[in-house]
Write an enzyme that holds these catalytic residues in place. Structure first.
Site, mmCIF file in Angstrom:
data_model
loop_
_atom_site.group_PDB
_atom_site.id
_atom_site.type_symbol
_atom_site.label_atom_id
_atom_site.label_comp_id
_atom_site.label_asym_id
_atom_site.label_seq_id
_atom_site.Cartn_x
_atom_site.Cartn_y
_atom_site.Cartn_z
ATOM 1 N N GLY A 14 -46.519 56.426 -102.788
ATOM 2 C CA GLY A 14 -44.946 55.442 -103.326
ATOM 3 C C GLY A 14 -44.935 54.091 -102.520
ATOM 4 O O GLY A 14 -45.410 53.566 -102.137
ATOM 5 N N ALA A 15 -44.078 53.634 -103.014
ATOM 6 C CA ALA A 15 -43.610 51.903 -102.359
ATOM 7 C C ALA A 15 -43.398 52.162 -101.125
ATOM 8 O O ALA A 15 -44.272 51.160 -100.279
ATOM 9 C CB ALA A 15 -42.591 51.732 -103.450
ATOM 10 N N ARG A 41 -48.605 66.001 -108.154
ATOM 11 C CA ARG A 41 -49.922 65.332 -109.502
ATOM 12 C C ARG A 41 -50.671 64.345 -108.805
ATOM 13 O O ARG A 41 -51.355 63.575 -108.813
ATOM 14 C CB ARG A 41 -48.502 64.275 -109.826
ATOM 15 N N SER A 42 -50.088 63.982 -107.158
ATOM 16 C CA SER A 42 -51.643 63.015 -106.844
ATOM 17 C C SER A 42 -52.209 63.999 -105.600
ATOM 18 O O SER A 42 -52.965 63.559 -105.017
ATOM 19 C CB SER A 42 -50.306 62.637 -105.755
ATOM 20 N N CYS A 130 -31.132 50.507 -98.218
ATOM 21 C CA CYS A 130 -31.382 49.646 -97.346
ATOM 22 C C CYS A 130 -30.357 47.954 -97.679
ATOM 23 O O CYS A 130 -30.546 47.124 -97.355
ATOM 24 C CB CYS A 130 -32.590 49.439 -98.585
ATOM 25 N N GLN A 157 -30.665 42.661 -106.367
ATOM 26 C CA GLN A 157 -31.743 43.722 -105.210
ATOM 27 C C GLN A 157 -33.353 43.395 -106.865
ATOM 28 O O GLN A 157 -32.766 43.600 -107.653
ATOM 29 C CB GLN A 157 -30.884 45.143 -105.605
ATOM 30 N N SER A 160 -38.760 46.357 -106.621
ATOM 31 C CA SER A 160 -39.400 47.746 -105.650
ATOM 32 C C SER A 160 -38.518 48.662 -104.513
ATOM 33 O O SER A 160 -38.518 49.249 -104.195
ATOM 34 C CB SER A 160 -39.550 46.984 -103.939
ATOM 35 N N GLY A 161 -36.733 48.300 -104.632
ATOM 36 C CA GLY A 161 -35.728 49.165 -103.983
ATOM 37 C C GLY A 161 -36.118 50.669 -105.151
ATOM 38 O O GLY A 161 -35.618 51.348 -105.142
ATOM 39 N N LYS A 215 -22.507 53.783 -100.852
ATOM 40 C CA LYS A 215 -23.515 54.053 -99.904
ATOM 41 C C LYS A 215 -23.090 52.839 -98.585
ATOM 42 O O LYS A 215 -23.098 52.478 -97.245
ATOM 43 C CB LYS A 215 -24.913 54.474 -100.473
ATOM 44 N N HIS A 244 -34.839 42.049 -100.796
ATOM 45 C CA HIS A 244 -33.353 42.216 -101.596
ATOM 46 C C HIS A 244 -32.841 40.590 -101.515
ATOM 47 O O HIS A 244 -32.655 40.844 -99.342
ATOM 48 C CB HIS A 244 -32.147 43.114 -101.552
HETATM 49 N N1 LIG Z 1 -38.130 51.649 -102.669
HETATM 50 C C1 LIG Z 1 -37.047 51.053 -101.475
HETATM 51 O O1 LIG Z 1 -36.641 49.762 -101.425
HETATM 52 C C2 LIG Z 1 -36.412 51.974 -100.840
HETATM 53 C C3 LIG Z 1 -36.071 51.615 -99.863
HETATM 54 C C4 LIG Z 1 -35.178 52.784 -99.030
HETATM 55 C C5 LIG Z 1 -35.061 54.288 -99.105
HETATM 56 N N2 LIG Z 1 -35.758 54.623 -100.616
HETATM 57 C C6 LIG Z 1 -35.670 55.424 -100.676
HETATM 58 O O2 LIG Z 1 -37.525 56.169 -100.500
HETATM 59 C C7 LIG Z 1 -37.789 57.312 -101.817
HETATM 60 C C8 LIG Z 1 -39.295 56.990 -102.285
HETATM 61 O O3 LIG Z 1 -39.058 55.577 -102.901
HETATM 62 P P1 LIG Z 1 -40.389 54.605 -103.221
HETATM 63 O O4 LIG Z 1 -39.828 53.447 -103.814
HETATM 64 O O5 LIG Z 1 -41.127 55.196 -102.370
HETATM 65 O O6 LIG Z 1 -40.038 55.857 -104.782
HETATM 66 P P2 LIG Z 1 -41.935 55.311 -105.748
HETATM 67 O O7 LIG Z 1 -42.537 54.154 -105.602
HETATM 68 O O8 LIG Z 1 -41.098 56.185 -106.724
HETATM 69 O O9 LIG Z 1 -42.152 56.887 -104.652
HETATM 70 C C9 LIG Z 1 -41.709 58.504 -104.602
HETATM 71 C C10 LIG Z 1 -42.865 59.033 -103.579
HETATM 72 O O10 LIG Z 1 -42.185 60.264 -103.855
HETATM 73 C C11 LIG Z 1 -43.429 61.577 -104.072
HETATM 74 N N3 LIG Z 1 -42.636 62.664 -104.627
HETATM 75 C C12 LIG Z 1 -41.622 62.505 -106.104
HETATM 76 N N4 LIG Z 1 -41.671 63.303 -106.214
HETATM 77 C C13 LIG Z 1 -42.270 64.407 -105.324
HETATM 78 C C14 LIG Z 1 -41.412 66.172 -105.036
HETATM 79 N N5 LIG Z 1 -40.999 66.676 -105.780
HETATM 80 N N6 LIG Z 1 -43.051 66.138 -103.550
HETATM 81 C C15 LIG Z 1 -43.693 65.780 -103.230
HETATM 82 N N7 LIG Z 1 -43.904 64.224 -103.318
HETATM 83 C C16 LIG Z 1 -42.523 63.540 -104.193
HETATM 84 C C17 LIG Z 1 -43.906 60.604 -105.058
HETATM 85 O O11 LIG Z 1 -45.534 61.165 -104.885
HETATM 86 P P3 LIG Z 1 -46.192 61.233 -106.622
HETATM 87 O O12 LIG Z 1 -46.994 59.956 -106.841
HETATM 88 O O13 LIG Z 1 -47.590 62.294 -106.747
HETATM 89 O O14 LIG Z 1 -44.856 61.364 -107.691
HETATM 90 C C18 LIG Z 1 -44.265 59.411 -104.450
HETATM 91 O O15 LIG Z 1 -45.062 59.296 -103.443
HETATM 92 C C19 LIG Z 1 -36.333 57.445 -102.135
HETATM 93 O O16 LIG Z 1 -35.669 58.612 -101.856
HETATM 94 C C20 LIG Z 1 -35.783 56.229 -102.047
HETATM 95 O O17 LIG Z 1 -34.548 56.607 -102.416
HETATM 96 C C21 LIG Z 1 -36.882 53.571 -101.158
#
Ligand SMILES: NC(=O)c1ccc[n+]([C@@H]2O[C@H](COP(=O)([O-])OP(=O)(O)OC[C@H]3O[C@@H](n4cnc5c(N)ncnc54)[C@H](OP(=O)(O)O)[C@@H]3O)[C@@H](O)[C@H]2O)c1
Length: 341
Positions: A14-15, A41-42, A130, A157, A160-161, A215, A244
């Site tokens: 993920g991101a 999936r990955s 965040c 925001q 990327s969030g 939150k 953000h």
């Molecule tokens: N983006 C931000 O700025 C940010 C900031 C703070 C916190 N967060 C938190 O971080 C988390 C991920 O955010 P992201 O932005 O990186 O999202 P993202 O780009 O959509 O990535 C999601 C990741 O989670 C994996 N995943 C999803 N379902 C899963 C499952 N059932 N079992 C194992 N792995 C699974 C995905 O794997 P696949 O590729 O295999 O689907 C991918 O690696 C969320 O909880 C989000 O709230 C994000």
């Protein structure tokens, strides 16, 4: 815990996962072995780390055997199911999701503010939301010197969030729009190119506040350990790819000047002042992207409060870094288990 810890990244594709890898490397975190975990999936994909190619494994109940530190960033549901499994396997979990943030047994940590809470962990440490991190890093040193009674903030925001898919949607919909094509939204609820909309989380029917806003309110009180701080938030998704921004106005218990705020923030860890009125240059997400610090500028008296207790400012921070991966790695660096290794 061995000094060269076995580190698992849950959500490595993920991101945030990509930033975990980059941040561990950049900060020279002593990783003995990296486990790359994501959904089924990955499985079989690869990621690179310090010259090695690591195969991504599907997360399952045995994933944490032998793992010392598990960095979770795969959504709240995954954390709720697998973080307790990781803890039972002997790992310390640092969780980026909202699953455990308000659990009284789970420290909610921004190292610049409450690093001392890390040692109280019972297996899980939560990384705050965040938008909360972006506001609280600069507000905390002010609050310590002159208690902040009330904060009103509005967020701008970035895509990327919402993760990698939301970033992709912004790029694809912008391209389509420039080509005169229609682009039905797939990930976000509204057209994203050349538009903005209220944050895409569920809305509490009682308060009218969305989840992101709630939150920020709750987490501010927990991190500042101040139940009385009044927080008003409006969260908006804007068509910015990364980082953000927030407009913040705060009211202190005693009068405060913009020079005092500037002096406090000049010394504050994790903060960089960008406040050039002559050139009309202030924090921008494009400058915050890829940076560790929260950029702070437009520091000025809030003219709507003639009492002199209120200041307005504008901030920008890379929420994939300080709002997620960097904050988590900073916590990992401070784990008491590592000091005892
Ligand atoms: N983006 C931000 O700025 C940010 C900031 C703070 C916190 N967060 C938190 O971080 C988390 C991920 O955010 P992201 O932005 O990186 O999202 P993202 O780009 O959509 O990535 C999601 C990741 O989670 C994996 N995943 C999803 N379902 C899963 C499952 N059932 N079992 C194992 N792995 C699974 C995905 O794997 P696949 O590729 O295999 O689907 C991918 O690696 C969320 O909880 C989000 O709230 C994000």
């Amino acid at each position: 815990m061995k000094n060269d810890a076995v580190v698992a990244i849950v959500g490595v594709t993920g991101a945030v996962g990509a930033e975990f890898i980059a941040t561990l490397d950049r900060r020279k975190f002593p990783v003995g072995r990296l486990k790359a975990l994501a959904s089924a999936r990955s499985a079989g994909k690869t990621v690179g780390f310090r010259g090695q190619t690591i195969t991504v494994e599907a997360l399952d109940e045995r994933s944490f055997d032998g793992v010392d530190i598990a960095l979770f960033s795969a959504g709240g549901g995954t954390s709720r199911t697998y973080a307790p499994i990781a803890v039972r396997a002997g790992a310390v979990v640092i969780d980026n999701s909202s699953a455990f943030r308000m659990d009284p047994d789970v420290p909610l940590v921004i190292p610049e503010i409450n690093a001392q809470r890390i040692r109280e962990h019972k297996g899980i440490i939560a990384v705050p939301n965040c938008s909360a991190i972006t506001a609280l890093v600069p507000l905390w040193p002010i609050h310590r010197q002159n208690r902040i009674k009330r904060v009103i903030l509005s967020t701008y925001q970035a895509a990327s969030g919402g993760g990698a898919a939301a970033m992709d949607e912004l790029l694809q919909s912008t391209r389509a729009s420039l080509n005169g094509e229609t682009y039905p939204p797939k990930v976000l609820p509204h057209p994203y190119a050349f538009n903005l909309f209220s944050h895409n989380t569920a809305i509490d029917p009682e308060t009218g506040y969305n989840d992101e806003e709630t939150k920020v309110i709750r987490e501010t009180r927990k991190i500042f350990e101040d139940d009385r701080i009044a927080v008003g938030v409006t969260c908006v998704r804007v068509p910015v790819l990364r980082a953000h921004s927030e407009a913040i106005t705060f009211e202190c218990e005693r009068p405060i000047t913009e020079d005092e705020v500037r002096a406090i923030l000049a010394e504050a860890p994790g903060v960089r002042i960008v406040d050039d009125r002559a050139r009309n240059t202030f924090p921008m997400p494009i400058d915050a992207s890829g940076q560790d610090d929260v950029l702070v500028g437009r520091i000025r008296r809030d003219l709507s409060d003639p009492s002199g207790h209120s200041i307005a400012m504008f901030v920008a921070a890379d929420q994939l870094l300080k709002g997620a991966a960097l904050n988590a790695v900073q916590i990992a660096e401070l784990l008491p288990e590592r000091a005892m290794a």
